[in-house]
Scaffold this active site. Sequence first.
Site, PDB file in Angstrom:
ATOM      1  CG  ASP A 113       8.194  -3.076  -3.344  1.00 29.18           C
ATOM      2  OD1 ASP A 113       6.947  -3.051  -3.351  1.00 29.18           O
ATOM      3  OD2 ASP A 113       8.895  -2.152  -3.786  1.00 29.18           O
ATOM      4  CG  ASP A 114       4.582  -4.858  -5.547  1.00 32.59           C
ATOM      5  OD1 ASP A 114       4.265  -4.061  -4.665  1.00 32.59           O
ATOM      6  OD2 ASP A 114       4.554  -4.588  -6.771  1.00 32.59           O
ATOM      7  CB  CYS A 137       4.787   1.005  -3.007  1.00 40.14           C
ATOM      8  SG  CYS A 137       4.908  -0.294  -4.245  1.00 40.14           S
ATOM      9  CG  ASP A 174       5.101  -2.744  -0.307  1.00 38.91           C
ATOM     10  OD1 ASP A 174       4.936  -3.847  -0.856  1.00 38.91           O
ATOM     11  OD2 ASP A 174       5.487  -1.733  -0.935  1.00 38.91           O
ATOM     12  CG  ASN A 175       1.759  -3.808  -2.444  1.00 43.40           C
ATOM     13  OD1 ASN A 175       2.462  -2.790  -2.379  1.00 43.40           O
ATOM     14  ND2 ASN A 175       1.882  -4.692  -3.422  1.00 43.40           N
TER      15      ASN A 175
END
Length: 495
Positions: free
Chosen positions: A52-53, A86, A329-330
Amino acid sequence: MSKVENIKQEVQGRWPLLAVMLLAIELFFGSGCTVPQTSESAKPNIIFILTDDQDLETLAHMPRVQALLVKQGLTFKNAFVTTPLCCPSRASILTGQYPHNHNILSNAPPLGGFVKFRDLKREDSTVATWLRTAGYRTALFGKYLNGYPAADNPTYVPPGWDIWYGKFERGPDIGDYFDYKLNENGREAAHGKDPSDYLTDVLVEKAVAFIQSAAGDRRQPIFLYFAPYAPHAEGAPNGPPIPAPRHKGALAHMTAPRPSSFNEADVSDKPSHLQGRPVLNAKQITELDHEYRTRVESLLAVDEAVERIIKALADRGELANSYIFFMSDNGYLLGQHRIPRGKGVPYEESIRVPLVVRGPGIPAGESVDYFALNIDFAPTFAELAGASIPSSVDGRSLVPLLRGAKLPLANWRQDFLVEFYTPPDAPPTNQSYYGLRTHDTLYVEYASGEHELYDLKVDLYQLSSLHKAAGSERMKVLSNRLSKLKTCAAKTCRD
Ligand SMILES: [Ca+2]
Ligand SMILES: [Ca+2]
């Protein structure tokens, strides 16, 4: 010296025992090891690890991922998300669609969030339902969609999932790394502050138990979706992530990278909402260095989790029949373009993500230049699983690319859409935009009517927007292509 070599030396210097262990891992899991045979016709297991991130740069600081995935698999050097946020990105992963088609445009209502995804009935057709129909045992561990679960139905399990450990969205009493709640297959379970409650560790414990119970059953392949929260910031307003207690302070000397875009000296080329940003001060820089360290430290538990998952597959004789995907996700910025922290903007650090794949037939230690997008995973997993790919899918299966650089680059997609939607009550730090990314250009149209244009051949760090100098003809060509992509659907997105 390369970043990876740096890490190696650092690991050898700081933790000689770990260095020896890593060598042992490489030898054990390397191509030379003998892996028990599975029948050739057996459908492959599909393991999807989604951080995540996590920005691309931090992947170099994960020694087990380097040894077990990068050295043993294929790296996509040009992997991107079509919306650097997200919930829209995760909805794209689940459906294979751009946000303008699945309609989850942001993290919270009314633009997006879990409840909207559920109420639009998007869950009736996701990669989980497709793979389950194709005979897979499906399991999710960790983050599903922002806003999960709905307050009136906390033990809801979405369609398509056999095994479910969905983490509750953070709240006043719910954390992300400790003091959190999981929906454990329809039972609400609270986890506390003990070191053994650390989220990444609890999730991998459950995932390994799933592999041990399910993957031994040759008749049923598994789809394992492992989504820890690391290295996402903890809580509001943007506290740094929390590393596992055993990793706290492990990288105390590290500082955030200082690319030429760090604290960009002249932002007069940027759109107006970024021009107003002051130069970062010493306090902000100290804070972002601290956040960087805790981000990398929080990834060390994910690094260990990857090793545990791979070992569990190997122990069951399933590693040779498993595809393992690792991505984020990013991306994330820390100080680039004067943005102290965050994502959402169309710049490289925000839209670019790590992507590594290992599995049967995939060359070890190679890398390719094809554009791979978050909308590609659903059709990729469907093809690997022998499931049919719904006609609604915007992305393309990556399967033809998994054997390395066999396909001419010109035979693959040459551009893609980046789209970002600002919630009505958002602070004025970003605004809605559509972007067109080609191999050498980023072109952006903002809701304000402003533009950006970067020539990535000479300006990889996006320091000088050329939108004023480019000439109306070139701008028109880019704008026309962008108009086509921003309303594309299915086949017209893929062509
Ligand atoms: Ca994220
Ligand atoms: Ca500039």
